[in-house]
Design a protein around this motif. Structure first.
Motif, PDB file in Angstrom:
ATOM      1  N   LYS A  87       3.632 -30.381 -11.184  1.00  0.00           N
ATOM      2  CA  LYS A  87       2.507 -31.162 -11.167  1.00  0.00           C
ATOM      3  C   LYS A  87       1.816 -30.924 -12.474  1.00  0.00           C
ATOM      4  CE  LYS A  87      -1.992 -30.506  -9.022  1.00  0.00           C
ATOM      5  NZ  LYS A  87      -2.452 -32.052  -9.112  1.00  0.00           N
ATOM      6  N   PHE A  88       1.957 -29.807 -13.163  1.00  0.00           N
ATOM      7  CA  PHE A  88       1.386 -29.758 -14.493  1.00  0.00           C
ATOM      8  C   PHE A  88       1.755 -30.461 -15.678  1.00  0.00           C
ATOM      9  CE2 PHE A  88      -0.330 -26.230 -11.612  1.00  0.00           C
ATOM     10  CZ  PHE A  88      -1.423 -26.450 -11.822  1.00  0.00           C
ATOM     11  N   LYS A 107      12.015 -36.765 -16.599  1.00  0.00           N
ATOM     12  CA  LYS A 107      11.537 -36.488 -15.054  1.00  0.00           C
ATOM     13  C   LYS A 107      12.685 -35.274 -14.963  1.00  0.00           C
ATOM     14  CE  LYS A 107       8.804 -39.570 -12.446  1.00  0.00           C
ATOM     15  NZ  LYS A 107       7.896 -38.555 -12.203  1.00  0.00           N
ATOM     16  N   VAL A 108      12.189 -34.068 -14.402  1.00  0.00           N
ATOM     17  CA  VAL A 108      13.299 -33.157 -13.912  1.00  0.00           C
ATOM     18  C   VAL A 108      12.751 -32.699 -12.505  1.00  0.00           C
ATOM     19  CG1 VAL A 108      13.674 -30.731 -14.519  1.00  0.00           C
ATOM     20  CG2 VAL A 108      12.823 -32.153 -16.249  1.00  0.00           C
ATOM     21  N   GLU A 109      13.854 -32.491 -11.709  1.00  0.00           N
ATOM     22  CA  GLU A 109      13.906 -32.197 -10.415  1.00  0.00           C
ATOM     23  C   GLU A 109      13.073 -30.869 -10.321  1.00  0.00           C
ATOM     24  OE1 GLU A 109      16.699 -30.363  -6.928  1.00  0.00           O
ATOM     25  OE2 GLU A 109      17.626 -31.617  -8.621  1.00  0.00           O
ATOM     26  N   TRP A 110      12.130 -30.954  -9.331  1.00  0.00           N
ATOM     27  CA  TRP A 110      10.874 -29.895  -9.198  1.00  0.00           C
ATOM     28  C   TRP A 110      11.809 -28.780  -8.875  1.00  0.00           C
ATOM     29  CZ3 TRP A 110       5.352 -30.721  -7.181  1.00  0.00           C
ATOM     30  CH2 TRP A 110       4.765 -31.545  -8.062  1.00  0.00           C
ATOM     31  N   ILE A 130       8.724 -40.353 -32.466  1.00  0.00           N
ATOM     32  CA  ILE A 130       8.024 -39.358 -31.536  1.00  0.00           C
ATOM     33  C   ILE A 130       7.193 -38.420 -32.284  1.00  0.00           C
ATOM     34  CG2 ILE A 130       8.195 -37.169 -29.794  1.00  0.00           C
ATOM     35  CD1 ILE A 130       9.250 -39.931 -28.551  1.00  0.00           C
ATOM     36  N   LYS A 131       5.721 -38.417 -31.794  1.00  0.00           N
ATOM     37  CA  LYS A 131       4.728 -37.605 -32.602  1.00  0.00           C
ATOM     38  C   LYS A 131       4.497 -36.353 -32.013  1.00  0.00           C
ATOM     39  CE  LYS A 131       2.509 -39.900 -35.856  1.00  0.00           C
ATOM     40  NZ  LYS A 131       1.030 -40.567 -35.401  1.00  0.00           N
ATOM     41  N   ALA A 132       4.843 -36.200 -30.677  1.00  0.00           N
ATOM     42  CA  ALA A 132       4.552 -34.979 -30.142  1.00  0.00           C
ATOM     43  C   ALA A 132       5.558 -34.754 -28.754  1.00  0.00           C
ATOM     44  CB  ALA A 132       3.054 -34.917 -29.852  1.00  0.00           C
ATOM     45  N   VAL A 133       5.753 -33.627 -28.641  1.00  0.00           N
ATOM     46  CA  VAL A 133       6.631 -33.245 -27.355  1.00  0.00           C
ATOM     47  C   VAL A 133       5.901 -32.238 -26.465  1.00  0.00           C
ATOM     48  CG1 VAL A 133       8.693 -32.170 -26.409  1.00  0.00           C
ATOM     49  CG2 VAL A 133       8.875 -33.373 -28.449  1.00  0.00           C
ATOM     50  N   PHE A 134       5.497 -32.776 -25.449  1.00  0.00           N
ATOM     51  CA  PHE A 134       4.646 -32.001 -24.457  1.00  0.00           C
ATOM     52  C   PHE A 134       5.318 -31.365 -23.132  1.00  0.00           C
ATOM     53  CE2 PHE A 134       1.641 -35.084 -26.383  1.00  0.00           C
ATOM     54  CZ  PHE A 134       0.640 -34.329 -26.515  1.00  0.00           C
ATOM     55  N   VAL A 135       5.319 -29.955 -23.213  1.00  0.00           N
ATOM     56  CA  VAL A 135       6.080 -29.311 -22.092  1.00  0.00           C
ATOM     57  C   VAL A 135       4.929 -28.079 -21.575  1.00  0.00           C
ATOM     58  CG1 VAL A 135       8.189 -29.360 -23.385  1.00  0.00           C
ATOM     59  CG2 VAL A 135       6.709 -27.428 -23.925  1.00  0.00           C
ATOM     60  N   THR A 136       5.656 -27.613 -20.611  1.00  0.00           N
ATOM     61  CA  THR A 136       4.780 -26.491 -19.808  1.00  0.00           C
ATOM     62  C   THR A 136       5.572 -25.325 -19.833  1.00  0.00           C
ATOM     63  OG1 THR A 136       4.392 -28.421 -18.232  1.00  0.00           O
ATOM     64  CG2 THR A 136       3.830 -26.353 -17.619  1.00  0.00           C
ATOM     65  N   HIS A 137       4.865 -24.380 -20.152  1.00  0.00           N
ATOM     66  CA  HIS A 137       5.493 -23.009 -20.598  1.00  0.00           C
ATOM     67  C   HIS A 137       6.181 -22.494 -19.060  1.00  0.00           C
ATOM     68  CE1 HIS A 137       4.729 -18.543 -21.709  1.00  0.00           C
ATOM     69  NE2 HIS A 137       5.845 -18.668 -21.663  1.00  0.00           N
ATOM     70  N   CYS A 138       5.008 -22.150 -18.329  1.00  0.00           N
ATOM     71  CA  CYS A 138       5.543 -21.791 -16.972  1.00  0.00           C
ATOM     72  C   CYS A 138       4.829 -22.712 -15.902  1.00  0.00           C
ATOM     73  CB  CYS A 138       4.778 -20.371 -16.616  1.00  0.00           C
ATOM     74  SG  CYS A 138       4.694 -20.014 -14.625  1.00  0.00           S
ATOM     75  N   GLU A 139       5.769 -23.811 -15.258  1.00  0.00           N
ATOM     76  CA  GLU A 139       5.050 -24.864 -14.361  1.00  0.00           C
ATOM     77  C   GLU A 139       5.006 -24.098 -13.046  1.00  0.00           C
ATOM     78  OE1 GLU A 139       3.784 -27.581 -12.702  1.00  0.00           O
ATOM     79  OE2 GLU A 139       4.827 -28.389 -14.345  1.00  0.00           O
ATOM     80  N   THR A 140       3.568 -23.963 -12.913  1.00  0.00           N
ATOM     81  CA  THR A 140       2.965 -23.154 -12.060  1.00  0.00           C
ATOM     82  C   THR A 140       3.013 -23.708 -10.636  1.00  0.00           C
ATOM     83  OG1 THR A 140       1.104 -22.816 -13.543  1.00  0.00           O
ATOM     84  CG2 THR A 140       0.796 -21.785 -11.362  1.00  0.00           C
ATOM     85  N   SER A 141       3.214 -24.942 -10.543  1.00  0.00           N
ATOM     86  CA  SER A 141       3.695 -25.555  -8.943  1.00  0.00           C
ATOM     87  C   SER A 141       5.049 -25.268  -8.640  1.00  0.00           C
ATOM     88  CB  SER A 141       3.563 -27.154  -9.300  1.00  0.00           C
ATOM     89  OG  SER A 141       4.357 -27.831 -10.287  1.00  0.00           O
ATOM     90  N   THR A 142       5.764 -25.088  -9.364  1.00  0.00           N
ATOM     91  CA  THR A 142       7.254 -24.573  -8.935  1.00  0.00           C
ATOM     92  C   THR A 142       7.643 -23.115  -9.135  1.00  0.00           C
ATOM     93  OG1 THR A 142       8.275 -25.217 -11.011  1.00  0.00           O
ATOM     94  CG2 THR A 142       8.087 -26.930  -9.356  1.00  0.00           C
ATOM     95  N   GLY A 143       6.873 -22.380 -10.248  1.00  0.00           N
ATOM     96  CA  GLY A 143       7.331 -21.083 -10.446  1.00  0.00           C
ATOM     97  C   GLY A 143       8.598 -21.085 -11.637  1.00  0.00           C
ATOM     98  N   VAL A 144       8.825 -22.126 -12.348  1.00  0.00           N
ATOM     99  CA  VAL A 144       9.873 -22.246 -13.418  1.00  0.00           C
ATOM    100  C   VAL A 144       9.503 -22.044 -14.608  1.00  0.00           C
ATOM    101  CG1 VAL A 144      11.521 -23.931 -14.293  1.00  0.00           C
ATOM    102  CG2 VAL A 144      11.280 -23.967 -12.010  1.00  0.00           C
TER     103      VAL A 144
END
Ligand SMILES: *Cc1c(COP(=O)(O)O)cnc(C)c1O
Length: 380
Positions: A87-88, A107-110, A130-144
């Motif tokens: 989600k994040f 898209k990565v499988e949840w 590509i100017k920027a790469v946006f990622v999530t450190h801890c994906e809180t919706s899945t706990g990954v």
């Protein structure tokens, strides 16, 4: 009466020291007194972020800091990679699209983590657009947890900046901002940092500061050019969230007293006890590997109503955990062990989980979870 316990991935429980700090009379912000407080807060955040980069404190929730990174780095029509593993991650795409950014979505499988090589090939395919790469450190919706170190190495060698949403990861799991070449890290107050919601944080590397100067997206409140000018004079462009920043210094002092390494170790211990306890109950983890030590997602077993489970724990017994979000609604429940959480919070939570699972007719050996958690905590 009903005593209440909070084990959600934001907000998280508040230490009494933090609550007390917030009851102090308000002071004015254009004063040497507040300047000293702001300086302490900024230095403390640099310690937690393990960075020498500029760190800005915003009066907003974490998403405000996410939006700040988009509007300050990009220009209309720019291309960016957004990793969506939950989600994040999707939020990055939503914010970018709201500003007309051309999103290359991975898209990565949840429940899984992004393969850093996928980012490498997407950057290559886009031929330095590509100017920027946006990622999530801890994906809180899945706990990954995302392998930022590997991604940092890849993005560093490109034109792009790496932008990390560490809203739930900061202060819970390792994040070596400078060593891992994380150009921009955004976070918030109400998760690992043991504060109420209301503060956003954003660290900006020299490579990213260049983009802040050249970006042409519209911005006003979150204009980091103004924030940088103010920060260089230990000031803020607008009225800061004075009370929350005072509380932040209390939380930072607690983190410093333990030492960041020990804070991470504590989170690891809480996570391991939680994972082992739910397995001992015959439940399944949603994330078999790449599990974050900040939050644990557990599959709702067949025949059990996951939303009802969370509701009974909260409304009947006062123990609040989180359900699943979006496509995981009713399919997982999430126990957060971030921030001001210790051994007996976990045992209490597992105990309540056992009680409600029992009540809902799930078959397991009563006490199996808390027993395993206690055994885990007995280990040195
Ligand atoms: C909580 C969270 C957010 C949202 O933060 P707000 O403070 O609610 O705006 C964004 N990303 C992640 C990874 C989170 O855990």
């Amino acid at each position: 009466m009903r005593k209440k316990y909070l084990l959600t991935p934001g907000p998280t429980p508040l230490p009494p020291e933090v609550c007390q700090a917030m009851s102090r009379p308000i002071i004015h912000h254009r004063t040497p007194q507040f300047q000293a407080i702001l300086k302490e807060a900024t230095e403390g955040l640099k310690y937690v972020l393990q960075t020498k980069n500029d760190v800005f404190i915003l009066a907003s929730s974490g998403t405000g800091a996410m939006e700040a990174s988009v509007v300050n780095l990009l220009s209309f029509g720019d291309s960016a990679i957004c990793v969506e593993a939950g989600k994040f991650g999707e939020r990055w795409t939503e914010i970018c699209r709201a500003y007309g950014i051309n999103c290359e979505v991975i898209k990565v499988e949840w429940g899984k983590a992004v393969d850093p090589q996928e980012i490498r090939s997407r950057i290559k395919d886009a031929q330095s657009k590509i100017k920027a790469v946006f990622v999530t450190h801890c994906e809180t919706s899945t706990g990954v947890v995302t392998d930022l170190e590997a991604i940092g190495k890849i993005v560093k060698d490109s034109e792009a900046v790496l932008v990390v949403d560490a809203i739930s990861g900061l202060g819970a799991i390792p994040l070596l901002t400078d060593q891992w070449s994380c150009d921009v890290v955004v976070s918030g107050s109400q998760k690992g940092l043991m504060l109420p919601p209301g503060l956003g944080f954003i660290s900006v590397s020299p490579k990213a500061l260049k983009l802040v100067e050249s970006a042409s997206l519209p911005r006003y409140y979150f204009d980091l050019r103004k924030a940088k000018k103010a920060l260089d004079k230990t000031d803020t462009p607008f009225t800061p969230a004075i009370t929350l920043i005072i509380a932040l210094n209390e939380a930072l002092a607690m983190i410093k007293e333990d030492g960041l390494e020990n804070v991470f170790l504590r989170h690891k211990k809480m996570a391991e006890a939680t994972r082992k306890a739910v397995l001992a109950l015959g439940l399944e983890l949603f994330v078999p590997d790449a599990a974050s030590n900040a939050v644990t997602a557990v599959k709702v077993p067949a025949g059990i109503d996951g939303e009802k489970l969370v509701k009974i724990m909260r409304d009947t017994y006062g123990v609040t955990i989180a359900g699943g979000q979006s496509e995981l609604k009713g399919k997982v429940f999430r126990i957060a062990h971030m921030g001001y959480i210790e051994e007996f919070d976990i045992i209490l939570c597992i105990s309540c989980l056992e009680k409600v699972l029992n009540q809902l007719g799930f078959k397991f050996s009563l006490g199996a979870g808390i027993r395993v958690a206690e055994e885990e905590f007995l280990k040195k």
